[in-house]
Design an enzyme around this catalytic site. Sequence first.
Site, short mmCIF file in Angstrom:
data_model
loop_
_atom_site.label_atom_id
_atom_site.label_comp_id
_atom_site.label_asym_id
_atom_site.label_seq_id
_atom_site.Cartn_x
_atom_site.Cartn_y
_atom_site.Cartn_z
N HIS A 290 7.25 -5.12 -23.36
CA HIS A 290 6.12 -6.01 -23.11
C HIS A 290 5.08 -5.28 -22.28
O HIS A 290 5.33 -4.18 -21.78
CB HIS A 290 6.58 -7.27 -22.38
CG HIS A 290 7.42 -6.99 -21.17
ND1 HIS A 290 8.79 -6.93 -21.21
CD2 HIS A 290 7.07 -6.72 -19.89
CE1 HIS A 290 9.26 -6.64 -20.01
NE2 HIS A 290 8.24 -6.49 -19.19
N ASP B 104 13.12 -0.27 -19.30
CA ASP B 104 13.18 -1.66 -18.89
C ASP B 104 13.55 -2.55 -20.08
O ASP B 104 12.98 -2.42 -21.17
CB ASP B 104 11.81 -2.07 -18.33
CG ASP B 104 11.81 -3.47 -17.76
OD1 ASP B 104 12.55 -3.71 -16.79
OD2 ASP B 104 11.08 -4.33 -18.29
N ASP C 182 14.61 -11.15 -5.16
CA ASP C 182 13.17 -10.90 -5.19
C ASP C 182 12.41 -12.11 -4.65
O ASP C 182 12.69 -13.24 -5.06
CB ASP C 182 12.78 -10.61 -6.65
CG ASP C 182 11.29 -10.51 -6.88
OD1 ASP C 182 10.57 -10.15 -5.94
OD2 ASP C 182 10.85 -10.83 -8.00
N GLY D 200 0.77 -1.23 0.00
CA GLY D 200 0.00 0.00 0.00
C GLY D 200 0.80 1.28 0.00
O GLY D 200 0.26 2.36 0.26
N HIS E 85 16.14 -3.18 -7.36
CA HIS E 85 15.04 -4.10 -7.08
C HIS E 85 15.27 -5.47 -7.71
O HIS E 85 14.55 -6.42 -7.41
CB HIS E 85 13.74 -3.51 -7.60
CG HIS E 85 13.69 -3.34 -9.08
ND1 HIS E 85 14.49 -2.44 -9.76
CD2 HIS E 85 12.97 -3.98 -10.04
CE1 HIS E 85 14.25 -2.53 -11.05
NE2 HIS E 85 13.33 -3.46 -11.25
N ASP E 86 16.27 -5.59 -8.58
CA ASP E 86 16.57 -6.84 -9.27
C ASP E 86 17.77 -7.58 -8.68
O ASP E 86 18.20 -8.60 -9.23
CB ASP E 86 16.84 -6.58 -10.76
CG ASP E 86 15.58 -6.26 -11.54
OD1 ASP E 86 14.53 -6.85 -11.23
OD2 ASP E 86 15.64 -5.42 -12.45
N GLU F 262 18.26 -0.09 -19.00
CA GLU F 262 18.63 -1.23 -18.16
C GLU F 262 19.45 -2.21 -19.01
O GLU F 262 18.90 -3.10 -19.64
CB GLU F 262 17.40 -1.93 -17.59
CG GLU F 262 17.74 -3.10 -16.69
CD GLU F 262 16.64 -4.14 -16.60
OE1 GLU F 262 16.77 -5.04 -15.76
OE2 GLU F 262 15.67 -4.06 -17.37
N ASP G 167 2.41 4.55 -1.65
CA ASP G 167 1.84 5.37 -2.72
C ASP G 167 2.66 6.62 -2.92
O ASP G 167 3.60 6.91 -2.17
CB ASP G 167 0.38 5.71 -2.41
CG ASP G 167 0.21 6.42 -1.07
OD1 ASP G 167 0.65 7.57 -0.96
OD2 ASP G 167 -0.36 5.81 -0.13
#
Length: 489
Positions: free
Chosen positions: A126, A209, A364, A51, A319-320, A239, A53
């Site tokens: 994608h 991305d 992840d 949640g 994050h990867d 990226e 934001d």
Amino acid sequence: MSKTTISTPDWIPDAVFYQIFPDRFARSGRVAGLTNLEPWDSPPTRHGFKGGDLWGVLDRLDYLQDLGVNALYFCPVFQSAANHRYHTHDYYRVDPLLGGDAALRALLDAAHVRGMHIILDGVFNHTGRGFYPFNHLLETGPASPYLDWFTVFKFPLRAYSRKKPPNYAAWSNLRELPKLNTANPAVRAFLLDVARYWVEFGIDGWRLDVPNEIDDDEFWREFRQVVKEANPQAYIVGEIWDEGQRWLQGDQFDAIMNYVWARAVLGFALGRKPPKKLRKPDREIKPLDANGFAAEMERLLELHSPEITYAQLNLLGSHDTPRLLSVARGEIDRVKLALLLQMTAPGAPCIYYGDEIGMSGGPDPDCRAAFPWDEEQWDQSLRDDVRRLIALRHELVPLRRGDWTHIHISHKQKAYAFARRYAGETALVVVNADERKFQRWLLGHKTGWADGTPLVDRLGGGAAQVTDGRITGLRVPPLSGAILTPATP
């Protein structure tokens, strides 16, 4: 054919980025109707929502500005059914769960008033199954006018089958990520319009991305033209996990996410491979001694024009990837060494949210935990060091815009020193990645400082001076560093 003039945004060398995973940074309480959220402090899951934001980010701009951050990079914010939002449903709508377009508008306005820039994640290779053209194809089959927006091998589409692979082109063969057919002029026009729309809305650039999967240089040349027409100072960073010369000739991207540089820095600062469970064979961090690190830095500095080098997005995690602290096996002094190298290198440093307070986590989803706003859970010493390093980067122009010169390489110990020089000013950076004391003279004549020049370690390590062409009086303890500048009268 004339050679392309290389031009990158003027503001990038002075930027310190902070990457935010929107669902996990800060929850404002202003988004109504959310009744099935995971507890904020519970372990992250692959599909659950916390949640966070954009209103929450707006509420925390004081925290970010106090840290010294002046640029934000957001993982995707557009409407999606995934917590990471790489499954785009609507490219023209900020996800209502994040506060919608109004929240982005307010955040941009507030950030720009503070002199901060914001770039968004563009997922153009994608999309998601909820993207209207794909949904139309699901409903109407081969009669759909959107048939050529995708590459379909057979009907009916197996978009939700768990027993058989998708029968259409999909990223990494994941059925939930149908690949767009960018060879279709209608698709190209759509994506270029999206790129223009949000730059005109006020964003300061795009992080792209998996852009290598759109294997079409002309598409990215058109993309650059559209973005730069909307804002010549917009930043375009791709990226790319390896070297990116193909895209960095001045006609496509301004920079790439500098994972190659990150692996070298971590190889030197950490001194050994990460824990086995955190290694990736194709992205291996290999231990480097001072010689190996110096050679790799020299090689990377020669790969590109200076304009590109000073625009690179220098990250130590994202994050990867597993969290920086976890990759370092919890050795906080080695984390600080890596951060010292990050904040003194050419290019724009980028901090992954929470790394500055010592968040840990494996691959992840563990690297995507919610930011703990309870300060008792923070490593305050680490945060203070990050804050100090950023402040020095902002203060010392050579650390942002200066050239790079090797000054000292220890053949027996993991000690390395380099100078950053700009407009007659010099900052000398010394890194001792060894577990033993480093007490070796440095070659002062390479800095341009005259004999007798008094020096001060801006990291609080004491004073030194130039004597007979060498720097004397400097003691750098194990697993620590120094930033030397002439002492002010």
